[in-house]
Design a protein around this motif. Structure first.
Motif, mmCIF file in Angstrom:
data_model
loop_
_atom_site.group_PDB
_atom_site.id
_atom_site.type_symbol
_atom_site.label_atom_id
_atom_site.label_comp_id
_atom_site.label_asym_id
_atom_site.label_seq_id
_atom_site.Cartn_x
_atom_site.Cartn_y
_atom_site.Cartn_z
ATOM 1 N N LEU A 1 19.270 14.196 -10.505
ATOM 2 C CA LEU A 1 18.683 15.420 -11.057
ATOM 3 C C LEU A 1 17.176 15.265 -11.220
ATOM 4 O O LEU A 1 16.404 16.173 -10.882
ATOM 5 C CB LEU A 1 19.335 15.744 -12.400
ATOM 6 N N LEU A 2 16.748 14.116 -11.735
ATOM 7 C CA LEU A 2 15.312 13.895 -11.918
ATOM 8 C C LEU A 2 14.597 13.836 -10.573
ATOM 9 O O LEU A 2 13.476 14.348 -10.440
ATOM 10 C CB LEU A 2 15.085 12.601 -12.700
ATOM 11 N N GLU A 3 15.226 13.239 -9.586
ATOM 12 C CA GLU A 3 14.614 13.211 -8.249
ATOM 13 C C GLU A 3 14.395 14.627 -7.720
ATOM 14 O O GLU A 3 13.327 14.949 -7.182
ATOM 15 C CB GLU A 3 15.507 12.432 -7.285
ATOM 16 N N GLN A 4 15.393 15.495 -7.891
ATOM 17 C CA GLN A 4 15.256 16.874 -7.422
ATOM 18 C C GLN A 4 14.120 17.589 -8.142
ATOM 19 O O GLN A 4 13.354 18.340 -7.523
ATOM 20 C CB GLN A 4 16.574 17.615 -7.629
ATOM 21 N N LEU A 5 13.992 17.358 -9.443
ATOM 22 C CA LEU A 5 12.937 18.017 -10.208
ATOM 23 C C LEU A 5 11.558 17.526 -9.777
ATOM 24 O O LEU A 5 10.635 18.327 -9.563
ATOM 25 C CB LEU A 5 13.151 17.764 -11.704
ATOM 26 N N LEU A 6 11.401 16.212 -9.649
ATOM 27 C CA LEU A 6 10.100 15.672 -9.254
ATOM 28 C C LEU A 6 9.723 16.130 -7.846
ATOM 29 O O LEU A 6 8.564 16.491 -7.590
ATOM 30 C CB LEU A 6 10.130 14.146 -9.324
ATOM 31 N N CYS A 7 10.681 16.135 -6.942
ATOM 32 C CA CYS A 7 10.386 16.568 -5.572
ATOM 33 C C CYS A 7 10.005 18.047 -5.532
ATOM 34 O O CYS A 7 9.146 18.453 -4.739
ATOM 35 C CB CYS A 7 11.588 16.303 -4.666
ATOM 36 N N ALA A 8 10.629 18.861 -6.393
ATOM 37 C CA ALA A 8 10.271 20.283 -6.439
ATOM 38 C C ALA A 8 8.819 20.457 -6.873
ATOM 39 O O ALA A 8 8.079 21.274 -6.308
ATOM 40 C CB ALA A 8 11.210 21.026 -7.388
ATOM 41 N N GLY A 9 8.390 19.693 -7.878
ATOM 42 C CA GLY A 9 6.998 19.779 -8.309
ATOM 43 C C GLY A 9 6.026 19.283 -7.257
ATOM 44 O O GLY A 9 4.962 19.874 -7.044
ATOM 45 N N LEU A 10 6.377 18.196 -6.568
ATOM 46 C CA LEU A 10 5.487 17.646 -5.544
ATOM 47 C C LEU A 10 5.385 18.578 -4.338
ATOM 48 O O LEU A 10 4.317 18.698 -3.727
ATOM 49 C CB LEU A 10 5.993 16.270 -5.115
ATOM 50 N N ARG A 11 6.477 19.241 -3.989
ATOM 51 C CA ARG A 11 6.425 20.171 -2.850
ATOM 52 C C ARG A 11 5.567 21.391 -3.175
ATOM 53 O O ARG A 11 4.981 21.998 -2.271
ATOM 54 C CB ARG A 11 7.840 20.597 -2.465
ATOM 55 N N PHE A 12 5.512 21.770 -4.444
ATOM 56 C CA PHE A 12 4.620 22.863 -4.822
ATOM 57 C C PHE A 12 3.160 22.449 -4.638
ATOM 58 O O PHE A 12 2.323 23.244 -4.194
ATOM 59 C CB PHE A 12 4.879 23.259 -6.275
ATOM 60 N N LEU A 13 2.846 21.211 -4.965
ATOM 61 C CA LEU A 13 1.469 20.731 -4.831
ATOM 62 C C LEU A 13 1.067 20.518 -3.376
ATOM 63 O O LEU A 13 -0.120 20.597 -3.039
ATOM 64 C CB LEU A 13 1.304 19.413 -5.592
ATOM 65 N N SER A 14 2.030 20.241 -2.524
ATOM 66 C CA SER A 14 1.727 19.809 -1.160
ATOM 67 C C SER A 14 0.799 20.754 -0.403
ATOM 68 O O SER A 14 -0.203 20.307 0.171
ATOM 69 C CB SER A 14 3.036 19.606 -0.388
ATOM 70 N N PRO A 15 1.053 22.078 -0.353
ATOM 71 C CA PRO A 15 0.134 22.949 0.413
ATOM 72 C C PRO A 15 -1.297 22.914 -0.108
ATOM 73 O O PRO A 15 -2.244 23.025 0.674
ATOM 74 C CB PRO A 15 0.759 24.346 0.251
ATOM 75 N N HIS A 16 -1.468 22.760 -1.413
ATOM 76 C CA HIS A 16 -2.819 22.732 -1.979
ATOM 77 C C HIS A 16 -3.542 21.436 -1.622
ATOM 78 O O HIS A 16 -4.770 21.427 -1.483
ATOM 79 C CB HIS A 16 -2.750 22.879 -3.500
ATOM 80 N N LEU A 17 -2.792 20.338 -1.481
ATOM 81 C CA LEU A 17 -3.410 19.042 -1.221
ATOM 82 C C LEU A 17 -3.562 18.753 0.264
ATOM 83 O O LEU A 17 -4.199 17.765 0.635
ATOM 84 C CB LEU A 17 -2.569 17.936 -1.868
ATOM 85 N N LEU A 18 -2.977 19.594 1.115
ATOM 86 C CA LEU A 18 -3.086 19.390 2.558
ATOM 87 C C LEU A 18 -4.215 20.194 3.185
ATOM 88 O O LEU A 18 -4.497 20.035 4.370
ATOM 89 C CB LEU A 18 -1.763 19.766 3.242
ATOM 90 N N ARG A 19 -4.833 21.075 2.411
ATOM 91 C CA ARG A 19 -5.891 21.909 2.976
ATOM 92 C C ARG A 19 -7.106 21.066 3.341
ATOM 93 O O ARG A 19 -7.458 20.124 2.647
ATOM 94 C CB ARG A 19 -6.303 22.987 1.969
ATOM 95 N N ARG A 20 -7.714 21.423 4.435
ATOM 96 C CA ARG A 20 -8.931 20.753 4.880
ATOM 97 C C ARG A 20 -9.993 21.802 5.188
ATOM 98 O O ARG A 20 -9.706 22.752 5.918
ATOM 99 C CB ARG A 20 -8.656 19.892 6.116
ATOM 100 N N PRO A 21 -11.195 21.693 4.629
ATOM 101 C CA PRO A 21 -11.612 20.642 3.698
ATOM 102 C C PRO A 21 -10.941 20.801 2.342
ATOM 103 O O PRO A 21 -10.603 21.909 1.933
ATOM 104 C CB PRO A 21 -13.126 20.842 3.599
ATOM 105 N N LEU A 22 -10.756 19.674 1.665
ATOM 106 C CA LEU A 22 -10.031 19.667 0.405
ATOM 107 C C LEU A 22 -10.956 20.095 -0.724
ATOM 108 O O LEU A 22 -11.909 19.394 -1.072
ATOM 109 C CB LEU A 22 -9.480 18.264 0.133
ATOM 110 N N ARG A 23 -10.678 21.279 -1.270
ATOM 111 C CA ARG A 23 -11.433 21.770 -2.429
ATOM 112 C C ARG A 23 -10.415 22.213 -3.470
ATOM 113 O O ARG A 23 -9.914 23.334 -3.425
ATOM 114 C CB ARG A 23 -12.348 22.933 -2.045
ATOM 115 N N LEU A 24 -10.113 21.324 -4.384
ATOM 116 C CA LEU A 24 -9.091 21.606 -5.382
ATOM 117 C C LEU A 24 -9.657 22.465 -6.497
ATOM 118 O O LEU A 24 -10.752 22.199 -7.011
ATOM 119 C CB LEU A 24 -8.551 20.302 -5.978
ATOM 120 N N ARG A 25 -8.906 23.489 -6.869
ATOM 121 C CA ARG A 25 -9.251 24.235 -8.068
ATOM 122 C C ARG A 25 -8.892 23.401 -9.292
ATOM 123 O O ARG A 25 -8.063 22.499 -9.232
ATOM 124 C CB ARG A 25 -8.505 25.570 -8.086
#
Length: 635
Positions: free
Chosen positions: A315-339
């Motif tokens: 269950l914890l693995e599923q929760l952590l992976c859900a949060g990381l997948r939400f972050l993924s599109p924001h962290l894959l943008r190039r050039p990387l400019r995080l809000r």
């Protein structure tokens, strides 16, 4: 103040009117906001009201334009006769609103409960039983709607308090009252008593364990639905704090000993995890901060990790992976400019993983494969943090020990626990693929398998655009891990370079483009962890591919890049990564310092020298690293 209060609550907080319905009020407030020294909250309020008025006017104009008949010279001859006389398409279905009378009735019940709540436990229980006997709390669909409306009203009460607190001090200088959670706490207490009385015959209930869990599921689903609706309807003022508090109160209640409602029970853990998965940041982005706070709650996290048979780990693995997948599109943008909002959420995820590394490293050891699939490719430090975990019962050998014999360590004989279904991921719904891989690892047939695998790693165009990569990275990670698991059984001696497993990896690397080859090498580097048979095997595999690249001239350089980019970030660094890189640069068999890419530019040369000296220790050389450095500089 009254005009600003009406505009804020009737137009922005709870839109029961539009800015166009209050033209004179908005005009007066606009004049006040334009004066020098006007309060900032008033200026922001007027700007928000004007923007909403413009948006409403634009929507009305668009609707009028769509409904207007076409002009005679607008190409009417090109419209088919049937289309010209056909009725307009039906509007998209909208969510039905609750009847005002129902909301007023529910508001009255919530107000009455708030008064009863202060009269003691006996009065509280009598009120809940009275509602149940009246048929209002039967844990059915009607109860779900009742609880959802109550949750919305309780949250609205808190939101209004936040709005008043944010409006600034009063004209007399008095500080505004802080936002109150009284209605939220009252509603949460009501739901707790509701679920507990379902299984208590002495209080008018007659339910069983299944009935109480079903009622608990309805309560949490109703709160989640209210949260999702408010986030969609009022995104400008939605914070999610009230809903987070409702769930936090429930977590506190579930921490108390109970035969059924105990957070240590897997059924309760699964219900709460399913609720959080439905509210994950990809579904309700405005709830992301509160969601991460609930996942890492000090009541929930230890019980998930301490559950018998490790049932809560999945269950914890599923929760952590859900949060990381939400972050993924924001962290894959190039050039990387995080809000700032994304950066804050990333740091929160990093801290949760750091807590797991410190207190529950076995979880990261067992679920590293799934977590690495969810972590974006560019998040090297986050991946290092996951891969640096090792069992608390193990004492790591010093990777900087001169002449360290890795193959002689007793831990190398033991395979690590991989708590994910690698074989099913490799199959990808086609059992013939796994059978072909097994056949190749036994007898190097079919010979066309590497080419087929290279083709299968490419994603469809739409999915590739969404993932910002052309390759199926999770499938590649699973295949590399599976090949290594099979290859370990064949041994890791000198014959490993000529084994079918290494040949398969070498041929796949030759058939991929540079990006795919980079992902393939990353998949192998993900297994360089604490001392175990997988770490030793993939260390030998990468060194073998470096020594015999199979006609791919850039392969040694790409292997160096994959290892180096994991070493130049902040600690921690996985033990297997350090051991592999030290062996690569100190063993003359691999001729690392003779490679042209180590001297392609002065900056690159200084970088390699710095990393080599860091691996060798301050001012010292490990196994002859210093001499090759001096020779390379002389050349």
């Amino acid at each position: 103040e009254l005009a600003a209060h009406i505009l804020r609550h009737c137009v922005i907080v709870e839109p029961v009117a539009s800015a166009a319905d209050l033209p004179l009020t908005l005009e007066v407030l606009s004049k006040l906001a334009s004066r020098p020294g006007a309060p900032e909250p008033l200026v922001a309020l007027v700007a928000e009201a004007h923007s909403r008025a413009k948006a409403a006017a634009a929507a009305a104009a668009a609707g009028a334009g769509a409904a207007a008949p076409p002009s005679k010279d607008a190409g009417a001859a090109s419209v088919p006769p049937d289309a010209a006389t056909a009725p307009p398409p039906p509007p998209p279905p909208s969510r039905p609103r609750d009847p005002p009378a129902v909301r007023e009735q529910v508001a009255g019940l919530l107000d009455e409960w708030s008064r009863v709540r202060d009269q003691g436990d006996v009065a509280q229980m009598q009120y809940v039983v009275q509602l149940q006997r009246a048929g209002l709390l039967k844990c059915d669909a009607a109860t779900s709607r009742l609880l959802r409306i109550m949750a919305e009203l309780a949250s609205l009460h808190h939101t209004r308090g936040e709005s008043v607190a944010a409006s600034g001090p009063a004209p007399n200088g008095a500080s505004p009252p802080a936002a109150s959670f009284a209605a939220v706490d009252a509603f949460a207490k009501l739901t707790v008593l509701l679920v507990k009385t379902v299984g208590d015959p002495s209080q008018g209930g007659g339910g069983t364990t299944v009935g109480r869990l079903a009622c608990l599921s309805r309560v949490w689903n109703a709160i989640g639905l209210a949260c999702a609706r408010e986030a969609e309807d009022r995104p400008a003022v939605f914070t999610g704090k009230s809903y987070m508090r409702m769930y936090a109160i429930w977590l506190r209640e579930l921490a108390c000993p109970d035969q059924v409602l105990d957070l240590s029970r897997h059924e309760v853990q699964a219900l709460f995890a399913q609720t959080l998965l439905r509210l994950n940041p990809r579904q309700v982005p405005g709830f992301a901060y509160c969601w991460l706070e609930l996942v890492s709650n000090r009541t929930l996290l230890p019980r998930l990790l301490g559950s018998p048979n490790r049932e809560g780990w999945v269950l914890l693995e599923q929760l952590l992976c859900a949060g990381l997948r939400f972050l993924s599109p924001h962290l894959l943008r190039r050039p990387l400019r995080l809000r700032d909002s994304v950066r804050t959420l990333y740091r929160g995820c990093l801290r949760v993983l750091l807590v797991l590394l410190h207190d529950f490293p076995e979880f990261l050891c067992g679920h590293h494969a799934a977590l690495c699939d969810a972590i974006p490719t560019g998040c090297v430090q986050m991946r290092n943090l996951v891969l640096s975990a090792f069992p608390r019962s193990m004492r790591l050998p010093d990777p900087f020990t001169p002449n360290l014999k890795v193959d002689m360590l007793p831990e190398i004989a033991h395979a690590p626990k991989v708590l994910c279904d690698v074989e099913n991921i490799v199959c990808r719904g086609d059992g013939r693929l796994k059978a072909s891989v097994d056949s190749y690892l036994r007898s190097r047939t079919p010979a066309s398998l590497p080419t087929e695998l290279c083709r299968s790693f490419f994603l469809p165009p739409r999915e590739a655009a969404a993932m910002q990569t052309q390759h199926d990275v999770p499938a590649m990670n699973a295949l590399v891990l599976y090949v290594g698991m099979v290859g370990v059984r064949a041994g890791t001696g000198p014959q490993v370079a000529q084994s079918p497993a290494i040949e398969l990896l070498r041929r796949i690397a030759a058939g991929l483009d540079p990006e795919g080859r980079y992902h393939l090498l990353n998949a192998a580097a993900n297994q360089l962890r604490y001392p175990n048979s997988h770490t030793h095997y993939f260390s030998c595999a990468l060194l073998s591919l470096f020594l015999e690249p199979g006609g791919v001239e850039s392969l040694p350089e790409q292997i160096t890049r994959v290892l180096l980019e994991r070493l130049i970030v902040n600690r921690p660094h996985p033990w297997g990564l350090l051991v592999t890189f030290i062996e690569l640069i100190k063993n003359p068999v691999y001729g690392f310092w003779n490679q042209a890419f180590t001297r392609c530019a002065p900056e690159i040369e200084r970088l390699f020298e710095s990393v080599a000296r860091s691996c060798a220790g301050a001012g010292a050389a490990v196994g002859g690293v210093g001499e090759p450095l001096q020779q390379a500089r002389a050349r």
